[in-house]
Scaffold this motif. Structure first.
Motif, PDB file in Angstrom:
ATOM      1  N   HIS A  63       9.816  86.554 130.415  1.00  0.00           N
ATOM      2  CA  HIS A  63       8.383  86.249 130.537  1.00  0.00           C
ATOM      3  C   HIS A  63       7.642  86.631 129.245  1.00  0.00           C
ATOM      4  O   HIS A  63       6.907  85.829 128.677  1.00  0.00           O
ATOM      5  CB  HIS A  63       7.833  87.023 131.753  1.00  0.00           C
ATOM      6  CG  HIS A  63       6.338  86.973 131.943  1.00  0.00           C
ATOM      7  ND1 HIS A  63       5.756  86.569 133.119  1.00  0.00           N
ATOM      8  CD2 HIS A  63       5.302  87.303 131.119  1.00  0.00           C
ATOM      9  CE1 HIS A  63       4.430  86.640 133.001  1.00  0.00           C
ATOM     10  NE2 HIS A  63       4.128  87.085 131.787  1.00  0.00           N
ATOM     11  N   GLU A  64       7.873  87.852 128.773  1.00  0.00           N
ATOM     12  CA  GLU A  64       7.182  88.319 127.552  1.00  0.00           C
ATOM     13  C   GLU A  64       7.634  87.521 126.331  1.00  0.00           C
ATOM     14  O   GLU A  64       6.820  87.233 125.442  1.00  0.00           O
ATOM     15  CB  GLU A  64       7.417  89.814 127.330  1.00  0.00           C
ATOM     16  CG  GLU A  64       6.860  90.720 128.437  1.00  0.00           C
ATOM     17  CD  GLU A  64       5.395  90.496 128.768  1.00  0.00           C
ATOM     18  OE1 GLU A  64       4.602  90.143 127.875  1.00  0.00           O
ATOM     19  OE2 GLU A  64       5.041  90.661 129.956  1.00  0.00           O
ATOM     20  N   GLU A  85       0.086  82.650 131.782  1.00  0.00           N
ATOM     21  CA  GLU A  85       0.847  83.582 132.627  1.00  0.00           C
ATOM     22  C   GLU A  85       1.736  82.820 133.607  1.00  0.00           C
ATOM     23  O   GLU A  85       2.875  83.201 133.851  1.00  0.00           O
ATOM     24  CB  GLU A  85      -0.093  84.511 133.390  1.00  0.00           C
ATOM     25  CG  GLU A  85      -0.808  85.528 132.523  1.00  0.00           C
ATOM     26  CD  GLU A  85       0.146  86.393 131.711  1.00  0.00           C
ATOM     27  OE1 GLU A  85       1.268  86.657 132.167  1.00  0.00           O
ATOM     28  OE2 GLU A  85      -0.235  86.763 130.593  1.00  0.00           O
ATOM     29  N   HIS A 131       5.626  84.460 125.871  1.00  0.00           N
ATOM     30  CA  HIS A 131       4.350  84.692 125.167  1.00  0.00           C
ATOM     31  C   HIS A 131       4.591  84.750 123.655  1.00  0.00           C
ATOM     32  O   HIS A 131       3.792  84.212 122.880  1.00  0.00           O
ATOM     33  CB  HIS A 131       3.712  86.011 125.620  1.00  0.00           C
ATOM     34  CG  HIS A 131       3.196  85.997 127.028  1.00  0.00           C
ATOM     35  ND1 HIS A 131       2.486  84.948 127.577  1.00  0.00           N
ATOM     36  CD2 HIS A 131       3.272  86.936 128.017  1.00  0.00           C
ATOM     37  CE1 HIS A 131       2.166  85.243 128.834  1.00  0.00           C
ATOM     38  NE2 HIS A 131       2.636  86.438 129.131  1.00  0.00           N
TER      39      HIS A 131
HETATM   40 ZN   LIG Z   1       2.424  87.607 130.791  1.00  0.00          ZN
END
Ligand SMILES: [Zn+2]
Length: 136
Positions: A71-72, A112, A75
């Motif tokens: 997930h990170e 997100e 980003h």
């Molecule tokens: Zn996030």
């Protein structure tokens, strides 16, 4: 057969660096810090900040850990794709947009949602790779 309860620090770091390299964000720094959230990608410093709860990873935390890291990384990939300053503006715009529409600045945030989808979609593939490589 020996069932390892903990994943070693070395193997954890190897998994993180394999993921960063694979997703072409190898310049991202990683640091562990005490924090409320599981992890945070600091777009200003290009640092993946990991909660101290992941200092040692137990096998039962593995799924959550992999989803969080991937997930990170998403980003970080966005920050690379758009340039971090631009991405920061886009992200802040999205937060404000959600707030203005009585939505949640994180839960309803499209960046997100995308990052979480990416983590959910890819974690099990990586679990198999890391198992094959003897890291877990
Ligand atoms: Zn996030």
């Amino acid at each position: 057969m020996l069932i390892k309860e903990f994943i070693s620090e070395t193997n954890k770091n190897k998994m993180i660096s394999d993921l960063l390299k694979y997703y072409k964000v190898g310049s991202v720094k990683v640091k562990t810090k005490s924090m409320k959230d599981r992890a945070h990608y600091n777009v200003d410093t290009g640092t993946l900040e990991l909660s101290t709860r992941y200092k040692t990873i137990k096998n039962r935390q593995l799924k959550e850990f992999l989803i969080t890291i991937i997930h990170e990384i998403y980003h970080a990939m966005d920050a690379k794709r758009y340039g971090w300053k631009k991405f920061k503006e886009m992200y802040e715009y999205e937060m404000n947009y959600r707030i203005a529409n009585d939505q949640d600045e994180y839960k309803d945030n499209k960046y997100e949602i995308e990052a979480e989808k990416f983590g959910q979609k890819n974690w099990s593939k990586w679990k198999n790779i890391f198992k094959r490589d003897g890291l877990i």
